[in-house]
Write a protein that holds these residues in place. Structure first.
Motif, short mmCIF file in Angstrom:
data_model
loop_
_atom_site.label_atom_id
_atom_site.label_comp_id
_atom_site.label_asym_id
_atom_site.label_seq_id
_atom_site.Cartn_x
_atom_site.Cartn_y
_atom_site.Cartn_z
N ALA A 225 0.85 -1.20 0.00
CA ALA A 225 0.00 0.00 0.00
C ALA A 225 0.88 1.24 0.00
CB ALA A 225 -0.93 0.01 1.20
N GLY A 226 0.33 2.33 -0.52
CA GLY A 226 0.97 3.63 -0.41
C GLY A 226 0.35 4.37 0.75
N ILE A 227 1.19 4.89 1.65
CA ILE A 227 0.66 5.47 2.89
C ILE A 227 1.70 6.41 3.49
CG2 ILE A 227 1.55 3.70 4.47
CD1 ILE A 227 -1.35 3.61 5.64
N ALA A 228 1.27 7.30 4.36
CA ALA A 228 2.20 8.21 5.03
C ALA A 228 3.11 7.44 5.98
CB ALA A 228 1.41 9.27 5.80
N TYR A 229 4.42 7.72 5.90
CA TYR A 229 5.37 6.99 6.72
C TYR A 229 5.09 7.18 8.21
CZ TYR A 229 9.78 5.31 8.66
OH TYR A 229 10.72 4.63 9.38
N GLY A 230 4.66 8.39 8.59
CA GLY A 230 4.37 8.65 10.00
C GLY A 230 3.30 7.74 10.57
N ALA A 231 2.41 7.26 9.69
CA ALA A 231 1.32 6.40 10.15
C ALA A 231 1.76 4.95 10.34
CB ALA A 231 0.17 6.46 9.16
N VAL A 232 2.88 4.57 9.74
CA VAL A 232 3.30 3.16 9.80
C VAL A 232 4.70 2.97 10.39
CG1 VAL A 232 1.85 2.49 7.85
CG2 VAL A 232 4.20 3.23 7.41
N GLN A 233 5.33 4.05 10.81
CA GLN A 233 6.71 3.97 11.29
C GLN A 233 6.87 2.95 12.41
OE1 GLN A 233 8.31 7.70 12.64
NE2 GLN A 233 10.34 6.87 13.05
N ASP A 234 5.95 2.94 13.34
CA ASP A 234 6.06 2.00 14.47
C ASP A 234 6.01 0.55 13.98
OD1 ASP A 234 6.22 4.12 16.19
OD2 ASP A 234 4.15 4.01 16.87
N TYR A 235 5.18 0.28 12.98
CA TYR A 235 5.06 -1.08 12.45
C TYR A 235 6.31 -1.47 11.67
CZ TYR A 235 0.18 -0.13 13.58
OH TYR A 235 -0.98 0.22 14.23
N VAL A 236 6.91 -0.49 10.99
CA VAL A 236 8.16 -0.76 10.27
C VAL A 236 9.26 -1.10 11.27
CG1 VAL A 236 9.96 0.26 8.82
CG2 VAL A 236 7.54 0.67 8.29
N GLU A 237 9.36 -0.29 12.33
CA GLU A 237 10.40 -0.51 13.34
C GLU A 237 10.19 -1.82 14.08
OE1 GLU A 237 10.26 3.02 15.69
OE2 GLU A 237 11.31 4.25 14.19
N ALA A 238 8.95 -2.27 14.17
CA ALA A 238 8.64 -3.54 14.85
C ALA A 238 8.79 -4.74 13.92
CB ALA A 238 7.22 -3.49 15.41
N GLY A 239 9.10 -4.48 12.65
CA GLY A 239 9.30 -5.58 11.70
C GLY A 239 8.02 -6.12 11.10
N GLN A 240 6.90 -5.42 11.30
CA GLN A 240 5.62 -5.89 10.76
C GLN A 240 5.36 -5.40 9.33
OE1 GLN A 240 3.72 -4.29 14.48
NE2 GLN A 240 2.42 -6.10 14.24
N MET A 241 6.12 -4.40 8.93
CA MET A 241 6.04 -3.88 7.57
C MET A 241 7.44 -3.56 7.07
SD MET A 241 2.77 -1.27 7.70
CE MET A 241 1.25 -1.72 8.55
N VAL A 242 7.58 -3.51 5.74
CA VAL A 242 8.86 -3.19 5.11
C VAL A 242 8.64 -2.04 4.13
CG1 VAL A 242 10.72 -4.04 3.63
CG2 VAL A 242 9.65 -5.57 5.30
N VAL A 243 9.48 -1.02 4.19
CA VAL A 243 9.37 0.11 3.27
C VAL A 243 10.05 -0.24 1.96
CG1 VAL A 243 9.86 2.54 2.88
CG2 VAL A 243 9.37 1.74 5.19
N LEU A 244 9.32 -0.09 0.86
CA LEU A 244 9.88 -0.39 -0.47
C LEU A 244 10.53 0.82 -1.12
CD1 LEU A 244 6.99 -2.56 -1.95
CD2 LEU A 244 9.02 -3.33 -0.70
#
Length: 318
Positions: A198-217
Protein backbone atom coordinates in the motif's frame (compact mmCIF):
# COMPACT_ATOMS: atom_id res chain seq x y z
CA UNK A 1 10.95 32.81 21.79
CA UNK A 2 7.84 31.54 20.06
CA UNK A 3 5.73 34.58 20.98
CA UNK A 4 8.56 36.93 19.91
CA UNK A 5 8.79 35.30 16.48
CA UNK A 6 5.04 35.40 16.00
CA UNK A 7 4.83 39.04 17.12
CA UNK A 8 7.58 40.06 14.69
CA UNK A 9 5.92 38.23 11.82
CA UNK A 10 2.52 39.69 12.63
CA UNK A 11 3.88 43.22 12.91
CA UNK A 12 5.73 42.91 9.60
CA UNK A 13 2.65 41.55 7.85
CA UNK A 14 0.50 44.33 9.27
CA UNK A 15 2.91 46.90 7.87
CA UNK A 16 2.69 45.37 4.42
CA UNK A 17 -1.10 45.16 4.49
CA UNK A 18 -1.50 48.73 5.72
CA UNK A 19 0.15 50.08 2.56
CA UNK A 20 -1.93 48.13 0.07
CA UNK A 21 -5.41 47.14 -0.97
CA UNK A 22 -5.50 44.25 1.47
CA UNK A 23 -6.14 46.68 4.32
CA UNK A 24 -9.53 47.53 2.82
CA UNK A 25 -11.12 44.17 3.72
CA UNK A 26 -11.73 43.46 7.40
CA UNK A 27 -11.03 39.72 7.62
CA UNK A 28 -11.06 37.59 9.67
CA UNK A 29 -13.65 38.93 12.10
CA UNK A 30 -15.14 35.62 13.25
CA UNK A 31 -14.41 31.90 13.36
CA UNK A 32 -13.62 30.24 10.02
CA UNK A 33 -15.05 26.83 9.18
CA UNK A 34 -12.32 24.67 7.62
CA UNK A 35 -13.81 21.65 5.88
CA UNK A 36 -11.68 18.61 5.07
CA UNK A 37 -12.62 15.44 3.22
CA UNK A 38 -10.83 13.12 5.61
CA UNK A 39 -11.32 11.48 8.98
CA UNK A 40 -9.63 12.74 12.17
CA UNK A 41 -6.10 11.52 12.81
CA UNK A 42 -4.74 11.27 9.28
CA UNK A 43 -2.20 13.44 7.49
CA UNK A 44 -4.75 15.84 5.98
CA UNK A 45 -6.47 16.32 9.33
CA UNK A 46 -3.10 16.82 11.01
CA UNK A 47 -1.98 19.47 8.51
CA UNK A 48 -5.28 21.33 8.74
CA UNK A 49 -5.28 21.38 12.55
CA UNK A 50 -1.64 22.42 12.73
CA UNK A 51 -2.29 25.27 10.29
CA UNK A 52 -5.37 26.34 12.28
CA UNK A 53 -3.45 26.51 15.54
CA UNK A 54 -0.84 28.90 14.13
CA UNK A 55 -3.50 30.87 12.24
CA UNK A 56 -5.19 31.66 15.54
CA UNK A 57 -1.91 32.65 17.17
CA UNK A 58 -1.12 35.08 14.35
CA UNK A 59 -4.56 36.55 13.67
CA UNK A 60 -6.34 36.11 17.00
CA UNK A 61 -9.23 34.42 15.18
CA UNK A 62 -10.07 30.75 15.53
CA UNK A 63 -10.75 28.04 13.00
CA UNK A 64 -13.10 25.09 13.45
CA UNK A 65 -12.09 21.91 11.63
CA UNK A 66 -15.06 20.04 10.18
CA UNK A 67 -14.32 16.48 9.04
CA UNK A 68 -16.49 15.33 6.12
CA UNK A 69 -14.99 12.03 4.93
CA UNK A 70 -16.60 9.89 2.27
CA UNK A 71 -17.24 9.91 -1.44
CA UNK A 72 -13.56 10.34 -2.24
CA UNK A 73 -13.78 13.74 -0.46
CA UNK A 74 -16.59 14.89 -2.77
CA UNK A 75 -18.91 15.41 0.22
CA UNK A 76 -16.44 17.96 1.59
CA UNK A 77 -15.60 19.64 -1.71
CA UNK A 78 -19.29 19.92 -2.61
CA UNK A 79 -20.04 21.53 0.75
CA UNK A 80 -17.38 24.19 0.17
CA UNK A 81 -18.35 24.67 -3.46
CA UNK A 82 -21.95 25.39 -2.47
CA UNK A 83 -21.11 27.54 0.58
CA UNK A 84 -21.62 31.29 0.86
CA UNK A 85 -18.45 32.91 -0.59
CA UNK A 86 -18.04 35.20 2.43
CA UNK A 87 -14.56 34.03 3.36
CA UNK A 88 -15.69 32.02 6.38
CA UNK A 89 -15.88 28.60 4.74
CA UNK A 90 -12.60 27.17 3.50
CA UNK A 91 -11.43 23.86 2.07
CA UNK A 92 -8.22 22.24 3.23
CA UNK A 93 -7.61 19.34 0.88
CA UNK A 94 -5.07 17.95 -1.52
CA UNK A 95 -4.74 16.94 -5.15
CA UNK A 96 -6.54 13.68 -4.48
CA UNK A 97 -9.59 15.68 -3.45
CA UNK A 98 -9.65 18.31 -6.19
CA UNK A 99 -7.79 16.77 -9.12
CA UNK A 100 -7.92 12.98 -8.90
CA UNK A 101 -11.67 13.05 -8.22
CA UNK A 102 -12.14 15.05 -11.42
CA UNK A 103 -9.88 12.72 -13.41
CA UNK A 104 -11.63 9.63 -12.06
CA UNK A 105 -15.10 11.03 -12.64
CA UNK A 106 -16.03 10.98 -8.95
CA UNK A 107 -16.69 14.72 -9.34
CA UNK A 108 -17.77 16.74 -12.37
CA UNK A 109 -15.77 19.75 -11.17
CA UNK A 110 -12.18 20.54 -10.24
CA UNK A 111 -9.85 23.35 -9.22
CA UNK A 112 -11.32 25.77 -11.76
CA UNK A 113 -14.55 26.01 -9.74
CA UNK A 114 -12.83 27.23 -6.56
CA UNK A 115 -10.78 30.23 -5.56
CA UNK A 116 -7.40 28.57 -5.03
CA UNK A 117 -5.46 30.40 -2.33
CA UNK A 118 -2.15 28.57 -2.11
CA UNK A 119 -0.34 25.30 -1.58
CA UNK A 120 0.25 25.42 2.20
CA UNK A 121 2.25 22.19 2.38
CA UNK A 122 3.43 19.27 0.27
CA UNK A 123 3.21 15.70 1.48
CA UNK A 124 6.69 14.28 1.03
CA UNK A 125 6.20 11.66 3.70
CA UNK A 126 4.45 9.03 1.59
CA UNK A 127 6.05 5.63 1.13
CA UNK A 128 5.12 2.26 -0.31
CA UNK A 129 5.14 -0.44 2.33
CA UNK A 130 4.78 -4.20 2.16
CA UNK A 131 3.42 -6.44 4.88
CA UNK A 132 5.97 -8.70 6.53
CA UNK A 133 3.76 -11.67 5.63
CA UNK A 134 4.19 -10.91 1.92
CA UNK A 135 7.97 -11.43 2.19
CA UNK A 136 8.46 -8.53 -0.22
CA UNK A 137 11.49 -6.43 0.65
CA UNK A 138 12.20 -4.46 -2.55
CA UNK A 139 10.75 -3.29 -5.85
CA UNK A 140 12.65 -6.13 -7.50
CA UNK A 141 10.71 -8.60 -5.36
CA UNK A 142 7.42 -7.10 -6.57
CA UNK A 143 8.37 -7.26 -10.25
CA UNK A 144 9.64 -10.83 -9.90
CA UNK A 145 6.28 -12.14 -8.70
CA UNK A 146 3.72 -13.73 -11.01
CA UNK A 147 1.32 -11.20 -12.59
CA UNK A 148 -1.60 -10.52 -10.28
CA UNK A 149 -0.08 -12.31 -7.29
CA UNK A 150 0.77 -9.08 -5.40
CA UNK A 151 -2.28 -7.36 -3.92
CA UNK A 152 -2.21 -3.55 -3.72
CA UNK A 153 -4.67 -1.94 -1.31
CA UNK A 154 -6.24 1.38 -2.22
CA UNK A 155 -9.43 3.42 -2.34
CA UNK A 156 -10.87 3.15 -5.84
CA UNK A 157 -10.89 6.41 -7.72
CA UNK A 158 -8.68 8.13 -5.15
CA UNK A 159 -5.10 9.34 -4.92
CA UNK A 160 -3.61 6.04 -3.75
CA UNK A 161 -5.33 4.25 -6.66
CA UNK A 162 -3.49 6.56 -9.03
CA UNK A 163 -0.28 5.85 -7.10
CA UNK A 164 -0.74 2.15 -7.79
CA UNK A 165 -1.35 2.69 -11.52
CA UNK A 166 1.71 4.92 -11.94
CA UNK A 167 3.85 2.50 -9.91
CA UNK A 168 2.77 -0.37 -12.17
CA UNK A 169 3.62 1.63 -15.27
CA UNK A 170 7.02 2.59 -13.89
CA UNK A 171 7.96 -0.93 -12.80
CA UNK A 172 6.14 -3.12 -15.31
CA UNK A 173 4.60 -5.01 -12.38
CA UNK A 174 1.04 -6.32 -12.69
CA UNK A 175 -0.64 -6.15 -9.31
CA UNK A 176 -4.17 -6.95 -8.25
CA UNK A 177 -5.58 -3.62 -7.08
CA UNK A 178 -8.32 -3.93 -4.45
CA UNK A 179 -10.47 -1.40 -2.63
CA UNK A 180 -9.56 -1.41 1.05
CA UNK A 181 -10.73 2.07 2.00
CA UNK A 182 -9.05 4.65 4.24
CA UNK A 183 -5.48 4.76 5.54
CA UNK A 184 -6.44 3.12 8.83
CA UNK A 185 -8.19 0.33 6.93
CA UNK A 186 -5.10 -0.17 4.75
CA UNK A 187 -2.97 -0.52 7.86
CA UNK A 188 -5.35 -3.10 9.31
CA UNK A 189 -5.34 -5.03 6.03
CA UNK A 190 -1.53 -4.98 5.86
CA UNK A 191 -1.21 -6.21 9.43
CA UNK A 192 -3.81 -8.89 8.80
CA UNK A 193 -2.07 -10.09 5.64
CA UNK A 194 -5.11 -9.33 3.49
CA UNK A 195 -3.09 -7.07 1.18
CA UNK A 196 0.60 -7.09 0.32
CA UNK A 197 1.45 -3.49 -0.57
CA UNK A 198 0.00 0.00 0.00
CA UNK A 199 0.97 3.63 -0.41
CA UNK A 200 0.66 5.47 2.89
CA UNK A 201 2.20 8.21 5.03
CA UNK A 202 5.37 6.99 6.72
CA UNK A 203 4.37 8.65 10.00
CA UNK A 204 1.32 6.40 10.15
CA UNK A 205 3.30 3.16 9.80
CA UNK A 206 6.71 3.97 11.29
CA UNK A 207 6.06 2.00 14.47
CA UNK A 208 5.06 -1.08 12.45
CA UNK A 209 8.16 -0.76 10.27
CA UNK A 210 10.40 -0.51 13.34
CA UNK A 211 8.64 -3.54 14.85
CA UNK A 212 9.30 -5.58 11.70
CA UNK A 213 5.62 -5.89 10.76
CA UNK A 214 6.04 -3.88 7.57
CA UNK A 215 8.86 -3.19 5.11
CA UNK A 216 9.37 0.11 3.27
CA UNK A 217 9.88 -0.39 -0.47
CA UNK A 218 10.67 3.23 -1.35
CA UNK A 219 9.57 6.85 -1.37
CA UNK A 220 8.10 8.50 -4.51
CA UNK A 221 10.02 11.76 -4.11
CA UNK A 222 12.39 13.23 -6.68
CA UNK A 223 15.06 13.44 -3.98
CA UNK A 224 15.16 11.73 -0.60
CA UNK A 225 13.15 13.31 2.16
CA UNK A 226 15.82 13.17 4.89
CA UNK A 227 13.16 13.04 7.58
CA UNK A 228 12.32 9.50 6.46
CA UNK A 229 15.76 8.19 7.34
CA UNK A 230 17.49 5.68 5.08
CA UNK A 231 14.58 5.14 2.69
CA UNK A 232 15.59 5.12 -1.01
CA UNK A 233 13.60 6.88 -3.69
CA UNK A 234 12.10 4.81 -6.48
CA UNK A 235 14.31 6.72 -8.91
CA UNK A 236 17.33 5.28 -7.07
CA UNK A 237 15.89 1.85 -7.87
CA UNK A 238 15.60 2.70 -11.60
CA UNK A 239 11.84 3.20 -11.38
CA UNK A 240 10.21 6.20 -13.05
CA UNK A 241 7.86 7.05 -10.19
CA UNK A 242 7.86 10.55 -8.69
CA UNK A 243 4.60 11.58 -7.09
CA UNK A 244 4.16 13.86 -4.10
CA UNK A 245 0.93 15.38 -3.02
CA UNK A 246 0.44 19.14 -2.53
CA UNK A 247 -2.19 20.25 -0.05
CA UNK A 248 -4.59 22.96 -1.20
CA UNK A 249 -6.34 25.83 0.53
CA UNK A 250 -9.40 26.90 -1.46
CA UNK A 251 -12.50 29.05 -1.03
CA UNK A 252 -15.89 28.97 -2.78
CA UNK A 253 -15.92 30.57 -6.21
CA UNK A 254 -16.70 34.27 -5.91
CA UNK A 255 -14.89 34.84 -2.60
CA UNK A 256 -13.39 38.33 -2.34
CA UNK A 257 -9.86 38.17 -3.85
CA UNK A 258 -8.58 40.30 -0.96
CA UNK A 259 -9.69 37.63 1.52
CA UNK A 260 -8.03 34.91 -0.54
CA UNK A 261 -4.83 36.98 -0.68
CA UNK A 262 -4.94 37.66 3.06
CA UNK A 263 -5.17 33.94 3.79
CA UNK A 264 -2.14 33.41 1.57
CA UNK A 265 -0.25 36.10 3.50
CA UNK A 266 -1.02 34.43 6.82
CA UNK A 267 -0.03 31.00 5.52
CA UNK A 268 3.28 32.44 4.30
CA UNK A 269 3.90 33.72 7.83
CA UNK A 270 3.03 30.36 9.36
CA UNK A 271 5.55 28.65 7.06
CA UNK A 272 8.32 30.82 8.56
CA UNK A 273 7.65 29.84 12.19
CA UNK A 274 10.30 27.37 13.45
CA UNK A 275 7.87 25.61 15.77
CA UNK A 276 5.55 24.92 12.85
CA UNK A 277 8.41 23.15 11.06
CA UNK A 278 9.06 21.08 14.18
CA UNK A 279 5.40 20.10 14.38
CA UNK A 280 5.34 18.90 10.76
CA UNK A 281 8.51 16.89 11.25
CA UNK A 282 7.28 15.19 14.41
CA UNK A 283 3.80 14.57 13.03
CA UNK A 284 4.28 13.13 9.56
CA UNK A 285 8.00 13.52 8.67
CA UNK A 286 7.05 16.43 6.43
CA UNK A 287 9.36 19.31 5.47
CA UNK A 288 7.91 22.81 5.29
CA UNK A 289 6.74 23.86 1.82
CA UNK A 290 4.64 26.79 0.62
CA UNK A 291 3.63 28.02 -2.83
CA UNK A 292 1.70 31.29 -3.28
CA UNK A 293 -1.35 31.51 -5.51
CA UNK A 294 0.28 31.93 -8.94
CA UNK A 295 2.87 29.22 -8.36
CA UNK A 296 0.23 26.97 -6.82
CA UNK A 297 -2.01 27.24 -9.88
CA UNK A 298 0.89 26.45 -12.20
CA UNK A 299 1.82 23.40 -10.14
CA UNK A 300 -1.76 22.14 -9.86
CA UNK A 301 -2.44 22.49 -13.59
CA UNK A 302 0.76 20.57 -14.36
CA UNK A 303 -0.38 17.79 -12.03
CA UNK A 304 -3.82 17.65 -13.62
CA UNK A 305 -2.26 17.38 -17.09
CA UNK A 306 0.00 14.56 -15.87
CA UNK A 307 -2.91 12.61 -14.35
CA UNK A 308 -5.39 12.92 -17.22
CA UNK A 309 -3.88 10.01 -19.23
CA UNK A 310 -5.05 7.68 -16.40
CA UNK A 311 -8.65 8.85 -16.67
CA UNK A 312 -10.01 5.72 -18.36
CA UNK A 313 -8.21 3.33 -16.01
CA UNK A 314 -9.50 5.12 -12.92
CA UNK A 315 -13.04 5.34 -14.23
CA UNK A 316 -13.07 1.69 -15.28
CA UNK A 317 -12.44 0.62 -11.68
CA UNK A 318 -15.40 2.54 -10.27
Amino acid sequence: MKSTVLLALTTAAAGVMATGALAQTAWPERTINVIIGASPGGDTDFNARTMARYFEEITGTGMVITNMPGGGATIATSAVREADPDGYTMLFGHTGHLIVTEVSGLADYGIDEFEICCIPAIDQGAVFVASAASELTSVADVTAREPGSVTFGTEFGGYSHLQGLIFQEGTGAEMTIVDTGSASEKIASLLGGRIDVAGIAYGAVQDYVEAGQMVVLGQPNEERNPLLGDVPTFAEQDVDFVMNNPYIIAFPDGTDPEIVAKMGEVMAQIAEVPEYAEDLEQGFKQPVAFLPQDEAMTRLNEIRDAYMPYREALQAAR
